[in-house]
Design a protein around this motif. Structure first.
Motif, PDB file in Angstrom:
ATOM      1  N   SER A   1     -23.351   3.751 -25.460  1.00  0.00           N
ATOM      2  CA  SER A   1     -23.448   3.898 -24.002  1.00  0.00           C
ATOM      3  C   SER A   1     -24.933   3.837 -23.642  1.00  0.00           C
ATOM      4  O   SER A   1     -25.788   4.166 -24.464  1.00  0.00           O
ATOM      5  CB  SER A   1     -22.863   5.239 -23.551  1.00  0.00           C
TER       6      SER A   1
ATOM      7  N   GLU B   1     -22.196  10.814 -19.732  1.00  0.00           N
ATOM      8  CA  GLU B   1     -21.369  10.041 -18.794  1.00  0.00           C
ATOM      9  C   GLU B   1     -21.693  10.393 -17.345  1.00  0.00           C
ATOM     10  O   GLU B   1     -21.834   9.512 -16.500  1.00  0.00           O
ATOM     11  CB  GLU B   1     -19.880  10.256 -19.065  1.00  0.00           C
ATOM     12  N   ASP B   2     -21.784  11.704 -17.072  1.00  0.00           N
ATOM     13  CA  ASP B   2     -22.094  12.122 -15.700  1.00  0.00           C
ATOM     14  C   ASP B   2     -23.507  11.704 -15.298  1.00  0.00           C
ATOM     15  O   ASP B   2     -23.733  11.285 -14.160  1.00  0.00           O
ATOM     16  CB  ASP B   2     -21.935  13.641 -15.544  1.00  0.00           C
TER      17      ASP B   2
ATOM     18  N   ARG C   1     -23.446   8.067 -14.382  1.00  0.00           N
ATOM     19  CA  ARG C   1     -22.881   7.852 -13.045  1.00  0.00           C
ATOM     20  C   ARG C   1     -23.882   8.228 -11.954  1.00  0.00           C
ATOM     21  O   ARG C   1     -23.954   7.579 -10.925  1.00  0.00           O
ATOM     22  CB  ARG C   1     -21.590   8.653 -12.887  1.00  0.00           C
TER      23      ARG C   1
ATOM     24  N   GLY D   1     -19.583   5.496 -16.884  1.00  0.00           N
ATOM     25  CA  GLY D   1     -20.296   6.481 -17.702  1.00  0.00           C
ATOM     26  C   GLY D   1     -21.296   5.853 -18.649  1.00  0.00           C
ATOM     27  O   GLY D   1     -21.689   6.457 -19.633  1.00  0.00           O
TER      28      GLY D   1
END
Length: 177
Positions: free
Chosen positions: A69, A94-95, A98, A109
């Motif tokens: 990621s 992930e947050d 975003r 994410g």
């Protein structure tokens, strides 16, 4: 011009474009049905499949790859502060993606999916090689951008089972027959 010539040729034969398309489609369907009927009659034995698998085992492996990621930090955001927020557990990767990422994958994410090791640039390989699953990289820079990587998982080279690849081998063996 080619479309016009085609129409003229069909008109001389007394066929419309619509009729020609229908005939062409029916011809392709007929050919597909025939090849499927022939394929069903060509028998590939279990022994042939096993022999091919043993002889080509090294070709049936999953590639060394990583699930990664990424957050690309916008120019008005401090990338070190974003990393610190993730490292402290205040927010998840992930947050943070975003909220802070300017990358197209921010809504998911920051997930980039699985990437074959061979396709990673050398800097990413160097960084990811020393990371554990779930770990976040130090702030990395490329041109004007600052970004963070998270290693989600590593997939090592592993042999695929005969059961996994049997349909593929059957198609390979059926082809020359």
């Amino acid at each position: 011009a080619a479309h016009h010539q085609c129409q003229v040729h069909l008109t001389l034969r007394g066929t419309s474009m619509k009729e020609a398309r229908e005939q062409s489609g029916q011809g392709m369907l007929r050919q597909l049905r025939m090849s499927m009927m022939v394929a069903r009659k060509i028998m590939v034995t279990k022994e042939e499949v096993e022999r091919y698998y043993e002889e080509h085992k090294n070709e049936f492996t999953t590639q060394h790859s990583v699930d990664v990621s990424m957050i690309i930090v916008g120019p008005t955001t401090d990338p070190e502060a974003v990393r610190a927020e993730i490292a402290s557990g205040k927010t998840s990767f992930e947050d943070a993606a975003r909220r802070y990422s300017t990358a197209p994958n921010a809504a998911s994410g920051g997930k980039m999916g699985t990437i074959a090791w061979a396709y990673l640039n050398p800097e990413w390989r160097r960084v990811l090689a020393n990371m554990q699953a779930g770990e976040v990289s130090q702030v990395m820079r490329g041109g004007q951008a600052a970004y963070l990587l998270q290693l989600n998982s590593t997939i090592e080279n592993t042999a695929q089972t005969l059961e996994d690849v049997a349909p593929e081998i059957e198609n390979i063996l059926r082809e020359p027959k």
